[in-house]
Design a protein around this motif. Structure first.
Motif, PDB file in Angstrom:
ATOM      1  N   VAL A   1     -35.841 -13.711 -82.163  1.00 35.35           N
ATOM      2  CA  VAL A   1     -36.835 -14.423 -83.045  1.00 35.35           C
ATOM      3  C   VAL A   1     -36.319 -15.210 -84.106  1.00 35.35           C
ATOM      4  CG1 VAL A   1     -39.205 -14.330 -84.355  1.00 35.35           C
ATOM      5  CG2 VAL A   1     -38.720 -13.040 -82.187  1.00 35.35           C
ATOM      6  N   ASN A   2     -35.524 -14.341 -84.984  1.00 32.25           N
ATOM      7  CA  ASN A   2     -34.974 -15.197 -86.265  1.00 32.25           C
ATOM      8  C   ASN A   2     -34.171 -16.325 -85.829  1.00 32.25           C
ATOM      9  OD1 ASN A   2     -36.489 -13.572 -87.852  1.00 32.25           O
ATOM     10  ND2 ASN A   2     -34.612 -11.971 -87.868  1.00 32.25           N
ATOM     11  N   GLN A   3     -33.214 -16.069 -84.746  1.00 34.88           N
ATOM     12  CA  GLN A   3     -32.442 -17.130 -84.244  1.00 34.88           C
ATOM     13  C   GLN A   3     -33.102 -18.482 -83.840  1.00 34.88           C
ATOM     14  OE1 GLN A   3     -29.735 -16.186 -81.138  1.00 34.88           O
ATOM     15  NE2 GLN A   3     -28.687 -18.167 -81.099  1.00 34.88           N
ATOM     16  N   VAL A   4     -34.557 -18.185 -83.103  1.00 38.06           N
ATOM     17  CA  VAL A   4     -35.294 -19.562 -82.945  1.00 38.06           C
ATOM     18  C   VAL A   4     -35.878 -20.309 -84.092  1.00 38.06           C
ATOM     19  CG1 VAL A   4     -37.314 -20.016 -81.657  1.00 38.06           C
ATOM     20  CG2 VAL A   4     -36.220 -18.299 -80.385  1.00 38.06           C
ATOM     21  N   TRP A   5     -36.328 -19.322 -84.970  1.00 43.11           N
ATOM     22  CA  TRP A   5     -36.649 -19.844 -86.209  1.00 43.11           C
ATOM     23  C   TRP A   5     -35.634 -20.817 -86.937  1.00 43.11           C
ATOM     24  CZ3 TRP A   5     -41.390 -21.251 -87.022  1.00 43.11           C
ATOM     25  CH2 TRP A   5     -42.456 -20.786 -86.773  1.00 43.11           C
ATOM     26  N   THR A   6     -34.627 -20.140 -87.089  1.00 43.51           N
ATOM     27  CA  THR A   6     -33.410 -20.631 -87.719  1.00 43.51           C
ATOM     28  C   THR A   6     -32.958 -22.092 -86.768  1.00 43.51           C
ATOM     29  OG1 THR A   6     -32.212 -18.807 -88.442  1.00 43.51           O
ATOM     30  CG2 THR A   6     -30.844 -20.464 -88.274  1.00 43.51           C
ATOM     31  N   SER A   7     -32.859 -22.151 -85.580  1.00 46.99           N
ATOM     32  CA  SER A   7     -32.770 -23.292 -84.732  1.00 46.99           C
ATOM     33  C   SER A   7     -33.819 -24.197 -85.029  1.00 46.99           C
ATOM     34  CB  SER A   7     -32.488 -23.172 -83.407  1.00 46.99           C
ATOM     35  OG  SER A   7     -33.714 -22.675 -82.808  1.00 46.99           O
ATOM     36  N   ILE A   8     -35.054 -24.039 -85.384  1.00 44.19           N
ATOM     37  CA  ILE A   8     -36.129 -24.910 -85.680  1.00 44.19           C
ATOM     38  C   ILE A   8     -35.921 -25.541 -86.910  1.00 44.19           C
ATOM     39  CG2 ILE A   8     -38.614 -25.203 -86.152  1.00 44.19           C
ATOM     40  CD1 ILE A   8     -39.248 -22.923 -83.930  1.00 44.19           C
ATOM     41  N   GLU A   9     -35.602 -24.606 -87.994  1.00 41.68           N
ATOM     42  CA  GLU A   9     -35.040 -25.204 -89.267  1.00 41.68           C
ATOM     43  C   GLU A   9     -34.037 -26.091 -89.163  1.00 41.68           C
ATOM     44  OE1 GLU A   9     -34.144 -21.615 -91.581  1.00 41.68           O
ATOM     45  OE2 GLU A   9     -36.368 -21.150 -91.826  1.00 41.68           O
ATOM     46  N   HIS A  10     -33.127 -25.887 -88.439  1.00 46.96           N
ATOM     47  CA  HIS A  10     -31.840 -26.845 -88.305  1.00 46.96           C
ATOM     48  C   HIS A  10     -32.234 -28.154 -87.901  1.00 46.96           C
ATOM     49  CE1 HIS A  10     -28.839 -23.369 -88.580  1.00 46.96           C
ATOM     50  NE2 HIS A  10     -29.302 -23.568 -89.604  1.00 46.96           N
ATOM     51  N   CYS A  40     -46.011 -37.791-106.157  1.00 50.16           N
ATOM     52  CA  CYS A  40     -46.895 -37.313-104.854  1.00 50.16           C
ATOM     53  C   CYS A  40     -46.008 -36.291-104.226  1.00 50.16           C
ATOM     54  CB  CYS A  40     -47.272 -38.306-104.314  1.00 50.16           C
ATOM     55  SG  CYS A  40     -45.834 -39.544-103.590  1.00 50.16           S
ATOM     56  N   PHE A  41     -46.645 -35.856-103.202  1.00 53.61           N
ATOM     57  CA  PHE A  41     -45.487 -35.382-101.990  1.00 53.61           C
ATOM     58  C   PHE A  41     -46.143 -35.830-100.565  1.00 53.61           C
ATOM     59  CE2 PHE A  41     -49.459 -32.873-102.359  1.00 53.61           C
ATOM     60  CZ  PHE A  41     -49.890 -32.535-101.154  1.00 53.61           C
ATOM     61  N   GLN A  42     -45.204 -35.524 -99.706  1.00 53.56           N
ATOM     62  CA  GLN A  42     -45.698 -36.090 -98.213  1.00 53.56           C
ATOM     63  C   GLN A  42     -45.625 -34.841 -97.231  1.00 53.56           C
ATOM     64  OE1 GLN A  42     -45.756 -39.549 -97.143  1.00 53.56           O
ATOM     65  NE2 GLN A  42     -46.515 -38.378 -95.244  1.00 53.56           N
ATOM     66  N   LEU A  43     -46.784 -34.573 -96.750  1.00 57.35           N
ATOM     67  CA  LEU A  43     -46.860 -33.673 -95.514  1.00 57.35           C
ATOM     68  C   LEU A  43     -46.604 -34.054 -94.384  1.00 57.35           C
ATOM     69  CD1 LEU A  43     -47.898 -30.575 -94.789  1.00 57.35           C
ATOM     70  CD2 LEU A  43     -50.236 -31.544 -94.609  1.00 57.35           C
ATOM     71  N   LEU A  44     -45.516 -33.405 -93.497  1.00 57.98           N
ATOM     72  CA  LEU A  44     -45.127 -34.037 -92.311  1.00 57.98           C
ATOM     73  C   LEU A  44     -45.502 -32.838 -91.190  1.00 57.98           C
ATOM     74  CD1 LEU A  44     -41.595 -35.387 -93.375  1.00 57.98           C
ATOM     75  CD2 LEU A  44     -43.907 -36.744 -92.978  1.00 57.98           C
ATOM     76  N   GLY A  45     -45.897 -33.354 -90.097  1.00 54.44           N
ATOM     77  CA  GLY A  45     -46.194 -32.377 -89.061  1.00 54.44           C
ATOM     78  C   GLY A  45     -45.301 -32.664 -88.042  1.00 54.44           C
ATOM     79  N   PHE A  46     -44.427 -31.476 -87.651  1.00 51.09           N
ATOM     80  CA  PHE A  46     -43.422 -31.629 -86.593  1.00 51.09           C
ATOM     81  C   PHE A  46     -43.985 -31.192 -85.175  1.00 51.09           C
ATOM     82  CE2 PHE A  46     -40.927 -32.361 -90.401  1.00 51.09           C
ATOM     83  CZ  PHE A  46     -39.835 -32.860 -89.900  1.00 51.09           C
ATOM     84  N   ASP A  47     -43.835 -31.961 -84.262  1.00 51.17           N
ATOM     85  CA  ASP A  47     -44.220 -31.549 -82.979  1.00 51.17           C
ATOM     86  C   ASP A  47     -42.844 -30.870 -82.138  1.00 51.17           C
ATOM     87  OD1 ASP A  47     -46.756 -31.857 -83.338  1.00 51.17           O
ATOM     88  OD2 ASP A  47     -46.709 -33.699 -82.079  1.00 51.17           O
ATOM     89  N   ILE A  48     -42.456 -29.757 -82.036  1.00 51.11           N
ATOM     90  CA  ILE A  48     -41.038 -29.293 -81.421  1.00 51.11           C
ATOM     91  C   ILE A  48     -41.703 -28.816 -79.967  1.00 51.11           C
ATOM     92  CG2 ILE A  48     -39.674 -27.196 -81.594  1.00 51.11           C
ATOM     93  CD1 ILE A  48     -39.650 -29.334 -83.989  1.00 51.11           C
ATOM     94  N   LEU A  49     -40.677 -29.225 -78.992  1.00 54.47           N
ATOM     95  CA  LEU A  49     -40.752 -28.740 -77.717  1.00 54.47           C
ATOM     96  C   LEU A  49     -39.326 -27.764 -77.452  1.00 54.47           C
ATOM     97  CD1 LEU A  49     -41.884 -29.188 -74.905  1.00 54.47           C
ATOM     98  CD2 LEU A  49     -39.969 -30.725 -74.619  1.00 54.47           C
ATOM     99  N   PHE A  50     -39.473 -26.811 -76.676  1.00 57.39           N
ATOM    100  CA  PHE A  50     -38.272 -26.032 -76.339  1.00 57.39           C
ATOM    101  C   PHE A  50     -37.839 -26.083 -74.922  1.00 57.39           C
ATOM    102  CE2 PHE A  50     -40.551 -23.693 -79.487  1.00 57.39           C
ATOM    103  CZ  PHE A  50     -39.194 -23.432 -80.627  1.00 57.39           C
ATOM    104  N   ASP A  51     -36.457 -26.333 -74.785  1.00 58.04           N
ATOM    105  CA  ASP A  51     -36.125 -26.115 -73.330  1.00 58.04           C
ATOM    106  C   ASP A  51     -35.989 -24.719 -73.027  1.00 58.04           C
ATOM    107  OD1 ASP A  51     -33.671 -25.359 -74.190  1.00 58.04           O
ATOM    108  OD2 ASP A  51     -32.683 -27.270 -74.283  1.00 58.04           O
ATOM    109  N   LYS A  53     -33.486 -22.954 -72.337  1.00 57.30           N
ATOM    110  CA  LYS A  53     -32.587 -22.141 -73.384  1.00 57.30           C
ATOM    111  C   LYS A  53     -33.069 -21.930 -74.813  1.00 57.30           C
ATOM    112  CE  LYS A  53     -28.408 -23.374 -70.760  1.00 57.30           C
ATOM    113  NZ  LYS A  53     -27.196 -24.038 -70.806  1.00 57.30           N
ATOM    114  N   PHE A  54     -34.238 -22.137 -74.758  1.00 58.00           N
ATOM    115  CA  PHE A  54     -35.208 -22.115 -76.178  1.00 58.00           C
ATOM    116  C   PHE A  54     -34.430 -23.023 -77.326  1.00 58.00           C
ATOM    117  CE2 PHE A  54     -36.353 -18.237 -74.083  1.00 58.00           C
ATOM    118  CZ  PHE A  54     -37.777 -18.398 -74.231  1.00 58.00           C
ATOM    119  N   LYS A  55     -33.851 -23.869 -76.694  1.00 59.32           N
ATOM    120  CA  LYS A  55     -33.338 -25.118 -77.840  1.00 59.32           C
ATOM    121  C   LYS A  55     -34.428 -25.786 -78.297  1.00 59.32           C
ATOM    122  CE  LYS A  55     -30.041 -28.541 -78.534  1.00 59.32           C
ATOM    123  NZ  LYS A  55     -28.835 -29.431 -78.150  1.00 59.32           N
ATOM    124  N   PRO A  56     -34.763 -26.101 -79.656  1.00 61.62           N
ATOM    125  CA  PRO A  56     -35.754 -26.828 -80.108  1.00 61.62           C
ATOM    126  C   PRO A  56     -35.419 -28.226 -79.958  1.00 61.62           C
ATOM    127  CG  PRO A  56     -34.884 -25.872 -81.804  1.00 61.62           C
ATOM    128  CD  PRO A  56     -34.098 -25.409 -80.746  1.00 61.62           C
TER     129      PRO A  56
END
Length: 133
Positions: A1-10, A40-51, A53-56
């Motif tokens: 699970v941590n590896q998936v979150w790390t790959s999302i962060e990257h 100001c600040f900018q709030l961005l929304g990311f839509d992520i899809l996994f293949d 192999k769980f690569k985001p």
């Protein structure tokens, strides 16, 4: 699970690096007069899809992600995100009351023609357009 979150962060960091020129341009268009960068600040929304192999993969980035709550999971995710956003911005519910009173005092002082600037109470940072005068 941590590896998936790390790959999302990257993948998000790489996307943000690629988007910096566009974000800078939008900021400079909105605040062209040599602003210090903390307006100001900018709030961005990311839509992520996994293949398989769980690569985001980033599908899209939304500049104005919907904060409308339609489901319980929406509420849980968006409430947590907003709490974290306010913590990052160092904003609390009490800031509104503090700033409101300070702003009222400044307006009153200006209306009465006082020449000196009204001192902001200790520990209160004015977060308003009135602060710039």
């Amino acid at each position: 699970v941590n590896q998936v979150w790390t790959s999302i962060e990257h993948v998000i960091m790489k996307t943000l690096i690629a988007a910096v020129p566009a974000l800078n341009h939008m900021y400079n268009v909105a605040f062209p007069l040599g602003n210090d960068g903390f307006t100001c600040f900018q709030l961005l929304g990311f839509d992520i899809l996994f293949d398989q192999k769980f690569k985001p993969w980033v599908l899209e980035v939304n500049q104005s992600p919907s904060l409308h709550i339609e489901t319980p999971i929406d509420e849980r995710i968006k409430t947590a995100m907003l709490k974290e956003l306010f913590a990052i911005l160092n904003v609390s519910i009490n800031d509104k009351e503090k700033n409101s009173q300070v702003e009222q005092d400044i307006v009153k002082s200006r209306l009465l023609g006082h020449k000196s600037e009204l001192a902001t109470p200790p520990g209160v940072q004015l977060k308003s357009r009135l602060a710039s005068g």
